[in-house]
Design a protein around this motif. Structure first.
Motif, mmCIF file in Angstrom:
data_model
loop_
_atom_site.group_PDB
_atom_site.id
_atom_site.type_symbol
_atom_site.label_atom_id
_atom_site.label_comp_id
_atom_site.label_asym_id
_atom_site.label_seq_id
_atom_site.Cartn_x
_atom_site.Cartn_y
_atom_site.Cartn_z
ATOM 1 N N ALA A 35 26.849 19.867 -12.486
ATOM 2 C CA ALA A 35 26.899 18.837 -13.519
ATOM 3 C C ALA A 35 27.415 17.518 -12.947
ATOM 4 O O ALA A 35 26.922 16.431 -13.283
ATOM 5 C CB ALA A 35 27.786 19.293 -14.682
ATOM 6 N N LEU A 36 28.397 17.591 -12.045
ATOM 7 C CA LEU A 36 28.896 16.380 -11.398
ATOM 8 C C LEU A 36 27.837 15.764 -10.500
ATOM 9 O O LEU A 36 27.680 14.532 -10.457
ATOM 10 C CB LEU A 36 30.156 16.715 -10.594
ATOM 11 C CG LEU A 36 30.778 15.556 -9.815
ATOM 12 C CD1 LEU A 36 31.256 14.464 -10.768
ATOM 13 C CD2 LEU A 36 31.923 16.057 -8.948
ATOM 14 N N GLY A 37 27.100 16.605 -9.774
ATOM 15 C CA GLY A 37 26.030 16.078 -8.935
ATOM 16 C C GLY A 37 24.943 15.395 -9.735
ATOM 17 O O GLY A 37 24.410 14.349 -9.331
ATOM 18 N N PHE A 38 24.609 15.960 -10.893
ATOM 19 C CA PHE A 38 23.609 15.314 -11.749
ATOM 20 C C PHE A 38 24.127 13.972 -12.259
ATOM 21 O O PHE A 38 23.390 12.984 -12.314
ATOM 22 C CB PHE A 38 23.267 16.233 -12.918
ATOM 23 C CG PHE A 38 22.245 15.660 -13.861
ATOM 24 C CD1 PHE A 38 20.892 15.840 -13.630
ATOM 25 C CD2 PHE A 38 22.633 14.944 -14.987
ATOM 26 C CE1 PHE A 38 19.949 15.306 -14.491
ATOM 27 C CE2 PHE A 38 21.705 14.412 -15.853
ATOM 28 C CZ PHE A 38 20.342 14.597 -15.606
ATOM 29 N N ALA A 39 25.406 13.924 -12.639
ATOM 30 C CA ALA A 39 25.973 12.671 -13.127
ATOM 31 C C ALA A 39 26.008 11.615 -12.033
ATOM 32 O O ALA A 39 25.777 10.423 -12.287
ATOM 33 C CB ALA A 39 27.375 12.916 -13.674
ATOM 34 N N ALA A 40 26.300 12.026 -10.790
ATOM 35 C CA ALA A 40 26.330 11.064 -9.697
ATOM 36 C C ALA A 40 24.939 10.558 -9.346
ATOM 37 O O ALA A 40 24.771 9.395 -8.962
ATOM 38 C CB ALA A 40 26.981 11.697 -8.465
ATOM 39 N N ASN A 41 23.935 11.401 -9.489
ATOM 40 C CA ASN A 41 22.567 11.019 -9.130
ATOM 41 C C ASN A 41 21.845 10.312 -10.261
ATOM 42 O O ASN A 41 20.823 9.656 -10.028
ATOM 43 C CB ASN A 41 21.781 12.258 -8.707
ATOM 44 C CG ASN A 41 20.577 11.917 -7.863
ATOM 45 O OD1 ASN A 41 20.579 10.906 -7.146
ATOM 46 N ND2 ASN A 41 19.550 12.744 -7.924
ATOM 47 N N HIS A 42 22.334 10.438 -11.508
ATOM 48 C CA HIS A 42 21.698 9.788 -12.666
ATOM 49 C C HIS A 42 22.770 9.027 -13.452
ATOM 50 O O HIS A 42 23.178 9.463 -14.539
ATOM 51 C CB HIS A 42 21.013 10.819 -13.568
ATOM 52 C CG HIS A 42 19.958 11.615 -12.877
ATOM 53 N ND1 HIS A 42 20.258 12.715 -12.083
ATOM 54 C CD2 HIS A 42 18.602 11.479 -12.853
ATOM 55 C CE1 HIS A 42 19.126 13.227 -11.610
ATOM 56 N NE2 HIS A 42 18.108 12.501 -12.052
ATOM 57 N N PRO A 43 23.247 7.919 -12.911
ATOM 58 C CA PRO A 43 24.295 7.171 -13.632
ATOM 59 C C PRO A 43 23.816 6.553 -14.929
ATOM 60 O O PRO A 43 24.643 6.234 -15.794
ATOM 61 C CB PRO A 43 24.702 6.092 -12.620
ATOM 62 C CG PRO A 43 23.509 5.930 -11.733
ATOM 63 C CD PRO A 43 22.880 7.282 -11.644
ATOM 64 N N ALA A 44 22.517 6.404 -15.097
ATOM 65 C CA ALA A 44 21.988 5.806 -16.320
ATOM 66 C C ALA A 44 21.737 6.832 -17.412
ATOM 67 O O ALA A 44 21.209 6.474 -18.476
ATOM 68 C CB ALA A 44 20.698 5.045 -16.017
ATOM 69 N N ASP A 45 22.078 8.094 -17.184
ATOM 70 C CA ASP A 45 21.824 9.161 -18.163
ATOM 71 C C ASP A 45 23.122 9.889 -18.472
ATOM 72 O O ASP A 45 23.319 11.042 -18.066
ATOM 73 C CB ASP A 45 20.768 10.123 -17.623
ATOM 74 C CG ASP A 45 20.303 11.125 -18.677
ATOM 75 O OD1 ASP A 45 20.648 10.930 -19.874
ATOM 76 O OD2 ASP A 45 19.615 12.095 -18.321
ATOM 77 N N PRO A 46 24.060 9.231 -19.175
ATOM 78 C CA PRO A 46 25.331 9.924 -19.470
ATOM 79 C C PRO A 46 25.169 11.083 -20.434
ATOM 80 O O PRO A 46 25.926 12.061 -20.371
ATOM 81 C CB PRO A 46 26.200 8.811 -20.067
ATOM 82 C CG PRO A 46 25.239 7.818 -20.616
ATOM 83 C CD PRO A 46 24.036 7.857 -19.719
#
Length: 417
Positions: A35-46
């Protein structure tokens, strides 16, 4: 240091259970890191990152429940003369169990962090085909640097939560006389040196846990009604409900709230269902096999009821997820849930099933004196094995339709055209 010395001298079965806790902690920590990796790779999709993080709550709760179950069944957490002489009372033993659980979960979380960084390509190339093709790096956010503070915080979540929950669950509380749950060997009053042949544990006693059945049914009914109400309007598509891709777009709070209330109702009603199953077995004029199985189910309802309710809720949730997936993608099976979703499902199933096994072993240990008394009275080992098989079959016949019905009613508003 004391926890490590106790672990070195433990029975292989105890070490196996602790290893399962470490593996479950590794799986839950790995899902949190994804989940952290997804947040780091998609900063425009909180919203997508928050959705993935919320999905990780279920594996985290299953891991914590498994850790508490293993700690309760651990012989080193039971009061004894040696521990009391060393100054380890029930409170310090609870703290010791919490430290042991934190240590096991920390080892699993550290392995999860190493595996996560390896699959991302941060610590060299990977020998795995999935990672070697570059799919792992893209799925785990390998295109952007990982926030160090966030990674350390998420890695520490599972050990801290599991250790605190274990210490709180084993903390000594004043027990009311006539409680329904059987005592563990070594807990409470000291054993008498003269063996008794009293058949008290075989007599059904009033269960406080069984009295929670109406509240569990009420919560279950409220949850189903809330989901039916949410399905009247513009409800989310079935694919958005079961996907782990972070799409919470059309989802409404009533759906999640209904699911939470449904699961809570099943868990709360679990002891009452087990107690009712024992009463059904002992109805009428039963023979010794049916009477023994029914009385033991009634006596152990407070001990195995909650884990059985959790397993029933997991089975209902899995069946409902399969129904929603079939409604969204057809029954061809071409589209799978994905490796991360499958990892979460396997983790939850293994934790729930292992928790039930631990509760069964704890109940077997609690009725050891009763079993010895029955053998002295002339009961055969075949009768006791038959009673155990009958108890398992009765629980399966009772809870399988409950899980199927809850899964059907839960997903009915979202699968009807």
């Amino acid at each position: 240091m004391l926890s490590l010395r106790l672990a070195r001298g433990s029975h292989p079965l105890v070490l196996l259970r602790r290893s399962l806790v470490a593996v479950a902690a590794a799986g839950a920590s790995f899902l949190l890191l994804t989940a952290l990796g997804f947040a780091a790779n998609h900063p425009a999709d909180p919203d997508g990152a928050l959705a993935r993080l919320l999905w990780c709550v279920v594996p985290l709760a299953a891991t914590v429940q498994l850790a508490m179950s293993v700690a309760r069944a651990d012989p080193s957490t039971r009061p004894g003369a040696g521990f009391a002489a060393a100054g380890l009372g029930p409170a310090r033993l609870a703290l010791l169990a919490g430290v042991a659980t934190t240590t096991a979960c920390a080892a699993g979380s550290a392995l999860a962090l190493l595996a996560f960084l390896h699959l991302r390509g941060d610590v060299g190339g990977s020998w795995l085909l999935w990672a070697g093709s570059g799919a792992a790096g893209r799925a785990l956010g390998g295109e952007r640097p990982l926030p160090l503070v966030g990674a350390v915080t998420l890695v520490a979540v599972v050990p801290v939560v599991a250790g605190a929950a274990t210490a709180a669950g084993l903390w000594p509380r004043p027990s009311a006389p006539g409680a329904g749950t059987p005592r563990r060997p070594g807990a409470g009053a000291p054993r008498s040196a003269v063996p008794t042949v009293a058949t008290g544990p075989l007599t059904p006693v009033p269960h406080r846990a069984a009295s929670a059945l109406p509240w569990g049914v009420a919560l279950l009914a409220v949850g189903l009604a809330l989901e039916a109400y949410a399905g009247r309007g513009a409800h989310p598509s079935p694919g958005a409900l079961v996907s782990l891709s972070g799409r919470f777009g059309g989802s409404v709070p009533e759906v999640v709230g209904g699911w939470v209330l449904t699961v809570a109702g099943l868990v709360l009603a679990g002891p009452g269902l087990v107690h009712g199953c024992g009463r059904l077995l002992a109805m009428g004029r039963p023979r010794p096999l049916r009477l023994l199985a029914g009385r033991m189910l009634q006596q152990e309802a407070g001990l195995i009821g909650r884990p059985v309710g959790v397993l029933c809720a997991v089975a209902a949730g899995l069946y409902g997820a399969l129904r929603l997936h079939a409604a969204a993608h057809g029954r061809s099976g071409a589209d799978s849930f994905g490796p991360l979703t499958e990892l979460g499902v396997v983790l939850v199933l293994v934790c729930a099933f292992t928790t039930v096994l631990n509760a069964a072993l704890e109940a077997r240990s609690a009725r050891r004196r009763t079993t010895a008394a029955l053998l002295r009275l002339g009961a055969s080992a075949r009768l006791l094995r038959g009673a155990a098989v009958l108890r398992g079959a009765a629980l399966l016949l009772l809870l399988a339709p409950v899980a199927w019905g809850v899964g059907q009613l839960t997903t009915m508003p979202f699968t009807q055209s």
